[in-house]
Design a protein around this motif. Structure first.
Motif, short mmCIF file in Angstrom:
data_model
loop_
_atom_site.label_atom_id
_atom_site.label_comp_id
_atom_site.label_asym_id
_atom_site.label_seq_id
_atom_site.Cartn_x
_atom_site.Cartn_y
_atom_site.Cartn_z
N ILE A 112 -6.15 -23.16 64.74
CA ILE A 112 -6.24 -22.68 63.36
C ILE A 112 -5.87 -23.85 62.47
CG2 ILE A 112 -5.32 -21.12 61.62
CD1 ILE A 112 -4.74 -19.12 63.85
N CYS A 113 -6.70 -24.15 61.49
CA CYS A 113 -6.44 -25.33 60.67
C CYS A 113 -6.78 -25.07 59.21
CB CYS A 113 -7.21 -26.54 61.19
SG CYS A 113 -9.00 -26.29 61.27
N SER A 114 -6.20 -25.87 58.35
CA SER A 114 -6.47 -25.75 56.92
C SER A 114 -5.90 -26.96 56.21
CB SER A 114 -5.85 -24.48 56.35
OG SER A 114 -6.15 -24.36 54.97
N GLY A 139 -2.28 -22.76 71.95
CA GLY A 139 -3.11 -23.02 70.78
C GLY A 139 -2.37 -23.80 69.71
N LEU A 140 -3.12 -24.44 68.83
CA LEU A 140 -2.54 -25.34 67.82
C LEU A 140 -2.75 -24.81 66.41
CD1 LEU A 140 -3.86 -28.67 69.35
CD2 LEU A 140 -1.44 -28.03 69.18
N LEU A 141 -1.74 -25.04 65.57
CA LEU A 141 -1.81 -24.78 64.14
C LEU A 141 -1.71 -26.13 63.44
CD1 LEU A 141 -1.72 -22.53 61.91
CD2 LEU A 141 0.77 -22.78 61.98
N ALA A 142 -2.74 -26.51 62.70
CA ALA A 142 -2.78 -27.81 62.03
C ALA A 142 -3.03 -27.59 60.54
CB ALA A 142 -3.87 -28.69 62.64
N LEU A 143 -2.06 -27.96 59.73
CA LEU A 143 -2.12 -27.65 58.30
C LEU A 143 -1.70 -28.85 57.46
CD1 LEU A 143 -0.09 -24.31 58.44
CD2 LEU A 143 -2.58 -24.50 58.49
#
Length: 254
Positions: A112-114, A139-143
């Motif tokens: 999930i990215c933003s 899983g990865l969160l990239a913000l």
């Protein structure tokens, strides 16, 4: 799916970004650089092939483009508050309009990215918790967001257009759920320079980043704003406007 009724702030932000959509991609150079850096930071952390990816706040694709160039993505879902942004989505992707706080999320996501969106979220801890629930294990969160020095010049001059969730890098450790491990966390201020206050205001309008603003400008307002800005912050180089980007990459426990 949650209620997609927009809050007053979300409605203002949507209107502002819709108004600036045609000029955003070329005008928002800082946001483009921030998105490119987020992708650069992600490359050594994420696997080269990602089965399911969700990007929210995609705008005109400043993050989407380097993301699709850098990774093999089997299924990409993209989202934005402004429905017209669907025109900028890759043909192979699925576009979902609406506020990220309310749209239905795909499940078992690898990423999930933003970029430059989380500052507009009122309930940031609650939304981040909801996003991480949609991640698969590992899983990865990239913000990228913005720290508390973002547009500090405008706030000092009485602006009420600040986004609700400016968070410095270390503040993200308290926001991320306990099952998320920080893989990268950094912050770096950047300054844009303008010859006049009018040029600065046109920049803000062209990028839509004054989305929470409600002020109407008369000639006398502009003259007073110009005078105050030069007195408080003017330099031989011009008028500064500070961007304070923050980058966060975290991984869900396996």
């Amino acid at each position: 799916m949650k209620d997609l009724t927009f809050s007053p702030t979300q409605s203002k932000v949507q209107q502002s970004f819709r108004r600036g959509l045609a000029s955003y991609h070329e005008t928002a150079s800082q946001q483009a650089d921030i998105a490119e850096r987020l992708c650069t930071l992600l490359r050594p952390i994420a696997p080269p092939t990602l089965l399911k990816v969700f990007e929210f706040g995609m705008g005109t694709g400043h993050l989407t483009l380097p993301l699709t160039r850098s990774f093999n993505i089997a299924a990409l879902t993209v989202n934005d508050l402004v429905p017209e942004c669907a025109a900028y989505a890759p043909e192979s992707s699925h576009f979902v309009p609406g506020p990220i706080e309310a749209v239905e999320l795909p499940s078992s996501l690898d990423l999930i990215c933003s970029a430059s969106t989380v500052q507009w979220i009122d309930d940031l801890p609650g939304t981040i918790a909801r996003l991480t629930d949609a991640l698969t294990e590992g899983g990865l969160l990239a913000l990228s967001g913005f720290g508390t020095a973002q547009f500090h010049e405008l706030r000092a001059l009485g602006s009420t257009a600040a986004a609700p969730s400016y968070v410095d890098a270390e503040g993200w450790r308290a926001i991320l759920p306990s099952n998320m491990t920080v893989k990268h966390l950094s912050q770096a201020r950047k300054v844009n320079w303008f010859p006049t206050a009018l040029a600065l205001l046109k920049h803000l309008r062209g990028t839509g980043v004054n989305g929470a603003a409600s002020q109407s400008w008369s000639a006398s307002d502009l003259k007073r704003f110009e005078k105050d800005y030069w007195q408080r912050f003017g330099t031989p180089r011009g008028l500064p406007l500070t961007y304070d980007p923050v980058w966060i990459i975290a991984q869900k426990s396996q």
